[in-house]
Motif scaffolding. Structure first.
Motif, PDB file in Angstrom:
ATOM      1  N   CYS A  37     -28.297  11.960 -11.281  1.00 43.28           N
ATOM      2  CA  CYS A  37     -29.246  12.599 -12.200  1.00 43.28           C
ATOM      3  C   CYS A  37     -29.366  11.815 -13.507  1.00 43.28           C
ATOM      4  O   CYS A  37     -30.462  11.666 -14.054  1.00 43.28           O
ATOM      5  N   PHE A  38     -28.238  11.322 -13.995  1.00 46.70           N
ATOM      6  CA  PHE A  38     -28.267  10.499 -15.208  1.00 46.70           C
ATOM      7  C   PHE A  38     -29.144   9.273 -14.983  1.00 46.70           C
ATOM      8  O   PHE A  38     -30.001   8.933 -15.819  1.00 46.70           O
ATOM      9  N   TYR A  39     -28.944   8.619 -13.851  1.00 41.05           N
ATOM     10  CA  TYR A  39     -29.715   7.415 -13.522  1.00 41.05           C
ATOM     11  C   TYR A  39     -31.205   7.725 -13.389  1.00 41.05           C
ATOM     12  O   TYR A  39     -32.054   7.030 -13.956  1.00 41.05           O
ATOM     13  N   LEU A  40     -31.541   8.778 -12.656  1.00 48.56           N
ATOM     14  CA  LEU A  40     -32.947   9.091 -12.391  1.00 48.56           C
ATOM     15  C   LEU A  40     -33.700   9.481 -13.661  1.00 48.56           C
ATOM     16  O   LEU A  40     -34.844   9.064 -13.866  1.00 48.56           O
ATOM     17  N   TYR A  41     -33.075  10.277 -14.509  1.00 47.68           N
ATOM     18  CA  TYR A  41     -33.739  10.666 -15.757  1.00 47.68           C
ATOM     19  C   TYR A  41     -33.865   9.477 -16.707  1.00 47.68           C
ATOM     20  O   TYR A  41     -34.860   9.340 -17.419  1.00 47.68           O
ATOM     21  N   LYS A  42     -32.871   8.627 -16.702  1.00 49.00           N
ATOM     22  CA  LYS A  42     -32.910   7.445 -17.567  1.00 49.00           C
ATOM     23  C   LYS A  42     -34.042   6.513 -17.145  1.00 49.00           C
ATOM     24  O   LYS A  42     -34.782   5.981 -17.980  1.00 49.00           O
ATOM     25  N   VAL A  43     -34.201   6.340 -15.829  1.00 51.87           N
ATOM     26  CA  VAL A  43     -35.212   5.423 -15.307  1.00 51.87           C
ATOM     27  C   VAL A  43     -36.620   6.007 -15.405  1.00 51.87           C
ATOM     28  O   VAL A  43     -37.558   5.331 -15.830  1.00 51.87           O
ATOM     29  N   SER A  44     -36.781   7.259 -15.006  1.00 53.87           N
ATOM     30  CA  SER A  44     -38.124   7.829 -14.913  1.00 53.87           C
ATOM     31  C   SER A  44     -38.639   8.407 -16.226  1.00 53.87           C
ATOM     32  O   SER A  44     -39.849   8.446 -16.456  1.00 53.87           O
ATOM     33  N   ARG A  45     -37.717   8.860 -17.104  1.00 53.36           N
ATOM     34  CA  ARG A  45     -38.160   9.534 -18.328  1.00 53.36           C
ATOM     35  C   ARG A  45     -37.508   8.997 -19.597  1.00 53.36           C
ATOM     36  O   ARG A  45     -37.726   9.543 -20.678  1.00 53.36           O
ATOM     37  N   SER A  46     -36.673   7.977 -19.445  1.00 54.05           N
ATOM     38  CA  SER A  46     -35.941   7.411 -20.591  1.00 54.05           C
ATOM     39  C   SER A  46     -35.164   8.491 -21.336  1.00 54.05           C
ATOM     40  O   SER A  46     -35.070   8.485 -22.565  1.00 54.05           O
ATOM     41  N   GLU A  47     -34.598   9.406 -20.577  1.00 56.08           N
ATOM     42  CA  GLU A  47     -33.867  10.536 -21.155  1.00 56.08           C
ATOM     43  C   GLU A  47     -32.445  10.562 -20.604  1.00 56.08           C
ATOM     44  O   GLU A  47     -32.228  10.359 -19.412  1.00 56.08           O
ATOM     45  N   GLU A  48     -31.479  10.797 -21.484  1.00 57.22           N
ATOM     46  CA  GLU A  48     -30.086  10.903 -21.064  1.00 57.22           C
ATOM     47  C   GLU A  48     -29.698  12.378 -21.049  1.00 57.22           C
ATOM     48  O   GLU A  48     -29.607  13.014 -22.095  1.00 57.22           O
ATOM     49  N   ILE A  49     -29.466  12.923 -19.853  1.00 59.52           N
ATOM     50  CA  ILE A  49     -29.213  14.360 -19.747  1.00 59.52           C
ATOM     51  C   ILE A  49     -27.723  14.696 -19.728  1.00 59.52           C
ATOM     52  O   ILE A  49     -27.353  15.872 -19.732  1.00 59.52           O
ATOM     53  N   CYS A  50     -26.871  13.677 -19.699  1.00 60.15           N
ATOM     54  CA  CYS A  50     -25.426  13.921 -19.732  1.00 60.15           C
ATOM     55  C   CYS A  50     -24.714  12.654 -20.204  1.00 60.15           C
ATOM     56  O   CYS A  50     -25.355  11.652 -20.513  1.00 60.15           O
ATOM     57  N   PHE A  51     -23.400  12.732 -20.282  1.00 62.20           N
ATOM     58  CA  PHE A  51     -22.554  11.608 -20.684  1.00 62.20           C
ATOM     59  C   PHE A  51     -22.778  11.170 -22.135  1.00 62.20           C
ATOM     60  O   PHE A  51     -22.673   9.983 -22.462  1.00 62.20           O
ATOM     61  N   SER A  52     -23.076  12.116 -23.003  1.00 59.78           N
ATOM     62  CA  SER A  52     -23.285  11.775 -24.417  1.00 59.78           C
ATOM     63  C   SER A  52     -22.009  11.223 -25.053  1.00 59.78           C
ATOM     64  O   SER A  52     -22.064  10.492 -26.043  1.00 59.78           O
ATOM     65  N   GLU A  53     -20.866  11.581 -24.465  1.00 58.19           N
ATOM     66  CA  GLU A  53     -19.585  11.148 -25.026  1.00 58.19           C
ATOM     67  C   GLU A  53     -19.205   9.732 -24.601  1.00 58.19           C
ATOM     68  O   GLU A  53     -18.285   9.132 -25.164  1.00 58.19           O
ATOM     69  N   LYS A  54     -19.912   9.174 -23.625  1.00 56.02           N
ATOM     70  CA  LYS A  54     -19.547   7.865 -23.090  1.00 56.02           C
ATOM     71  C   LYS A  54     -20.153   6.735 -23.919  1.00 56.02           C
ATOM     72  O   LYS A  54     -21.190   6.900 -24.566  1.00 56.02           O
ATOM     73  N   THR A  55     -19.509   5.581 -23.867  1.00 51.80           N
ATOM     74  CA  THR A  55     -19.998   4.419 -24.600  1.00 51.80           C
ATOM     75  C   THR A  55     -21.219   3.822 -23.900  1.00 51.80           C
ATOM     76  O   THR A  55     -21.494   4.120 -22.732  1.00 51.80           O
ATOM     77  N   LYS A  56     -21.913   2.973 -24.607  1.00 48.64           N
ATOM     78  CA  LYS A  56     -23.084   2.301 -24.045  1.00 48.64           C
ATOM     79  C   LYS A  56     -22.701   1.473 -22.827  1.00 48.64           C
ATOM     80  O   LYS A  56     -23.427   1.442 -21.820  1.00 48.64           O
ATOM     81  N   ASN A  57     -21.558   0.818 -22.900  1.00 50.76           N
ATOM     82  CA  ASN A  57     -21.092  -0.006 -21.786  1.00 50.76           C
ATOM     83  C   ASN A  57     -20.762   0.844 -20.559  1.00 50.76           C
ATOM     84  O   ASN A  57     -21.075   0.474 -19.421  1.00 50.76           O
ATOM     85  N   ALA A  58     -20.156   2.006 -20.788  1.00 48.53           N
ATOM     86  CA  ALA A  58     -19.809   2.906 -19.682  1.00 48.53           C
ATOM     87  C   ALA A  58     -21.070   3.433 -19.002  1.00 48.53           C
ATOM     88  O   ALA A  58     -21.130   3.537 -17.772  1.00 48.53           O
ATOM     89  N   LYS A  59     -22.076   3.752 -19.811  1.00 48.49           N
ATOM     90  CA  LYS A  59     -23.342   4.241 -19.256  1.00 48.49           C
ATOM     91  C   LYS A  59     -24.029   3.148 -18.435  1.00 48.49           C
ATOM     92  O   LYS A  59     -24.610   3.419 -17.381  1.00 48.49           O
ATOM     93  N   TYR A  60     -23.949   1.926 -18.923  1.00 45.56           N
ATOM     94  CA  TYR A  60     -24.545   0.797 -18.205  1.00 45.56           C
ATOM     95  C   TYR A  60     -23.900   0.638 -16.827  1.00 45.56           C
ATOM     96  O   TYR A  60     -24.589   0.414 -15.822  1.00 45.56           O
ATOM     97  N   LYS A  61     -22.579   0.776 -16.780  1.00 47.50           N
ATOM     98  CA  LYS A  61     -21.861   0.643 -15.507  1.00 47.50           C
ATOM     99  C   LYS A  61     -22.248   1.762 -14.539  1.00 47.50           C
ATOM    100  O   LYS A  61     -22.386   1.534 -13.335  1.00 47.50           O
ATOM    101  N   ILE A  62     -22.428   2.971 -15.064  1.00 43.38           N
ATOM    102  CA  ILE A  62     -22.850   4.100 -14.226  1.00 43.38           C
ATOM    103  C   ILE A  62     -24.218   3.810 -13.608  1.00 43.38           C
ATOM    104  O   ILE A  62     -24.444   4.026 -12.417  1.00 43.38           O
ATOM    105  N   ILE A  63     -25.122   3.302 -14.437  1.00 41.34           N
ATOM    106  CA  ILE A  63     -26.477   2.997 -13.965  1.00 41.34           C
ATOM    107  C   ILE A  63     -26.449   1.922 -12.886  1.00 41.34           C
ATOM    108  O   ILE A  63     -27.092   2.056 -11.840  1.00 41.34           O
TER     109      ILE A  63
END
Length: 222
Positions: A156-182
């Protein structure tokens, strides 16, 4: 072949073990329809069987055997015999290609994976093409179940980030951690698409269903 006639011919084959020319042609027609819609299917099938004509004949014969093996399912269906058979044939073709190690992908331009998702999410072409395609809906619903096996937060994080440029979770994670998730989620998603051999439209409809039924709940609970 009309729906009622198709059902009659199908059940006649199951009960009496007699294949009418009309029913055999209907099975072959579905095989041809599935193969002709995807150029990757065509090249893979041709490599497997030597020619498309040989492939159609052999696959159709395999499907007749599968129908007999699943006779109890067809007998218990109240409707949608054609849709169920279509899904069975498509899965059979995907299995053939998978066994021969062909990479079936909804998009040959793999580096542009996210851009194509975003484009089709906002494309009127997708809405128009789905309006009269029950086959697409059947396959998409099947693939939706496959998507549900993935980590829902990551997907869900990946899909919202790609389709709507929206982050719906993982606000506590670093930019690098989010990149790895994606990146990890993208690779798992692409692998799942390749394994199932679905088309772009089937994939994107399944994603829409997933975002509506899974991601919206996750988003609203955050």
């Amino acid at each position: 072949m009309k729906k009622d006639l198709f059902r009659k011919e199908l059940l006649n084959y199951i009960i009496n073990n007699k294949v009418s020319e009309k029913f055999l042609n209907s099975v072959k027609g579905i095989v041809i329809s599935i193969i002709s819609k995807n150029k990757t299917y065509q090249s893979g099938i041709k490599a497997c069987y030597g020619s498309i004509e040989d492939a159609i004949n052999e696959i159709s014969n395999d499907i007749l055997i599968k129908i007999r093996n699943k006779a109890h399912i067809f007998k218990n269906l109240s409707d949608n015999h054609g849709a169920y058979l279509y899904t069975m044939i498509k899965n059979h073709i995907v299995d053939i290609l998978r066994n021969y190690r062909f990479n079936i992908s909804l998009d040959n331009e793999s580096d542009d994976f996210e851009n194509r998702i975003e484009y089709f999410f906002h494309s009127e072409d997708l809405n128009d093409s789905l309006s009269d395609s029950s086959e697409t809906v059947v396959v998409a619903q099947y693939f939706f179940k496959e998507l549900c096996k993935m980590n829902d937060e990551y997907l869900c994080f990946y899909l919202y980030k790609v389709s709507r440029s929206e982050e719906i979770c993982f606000s506590e994670k670093t930019k690098n951690a989010k990149y790895k998730i994606i990146q990890r989620t993208k690779e798992k998603l692409k692998k799942l698409v390749q394994e199932n051999g679905i088309t772009e439209k089937e994939f994107l409809l399944a994603i829409r269903i997933y975002m509506s039924e899974i991601c919206e709940k996750l988003r609203n609970n955050k």
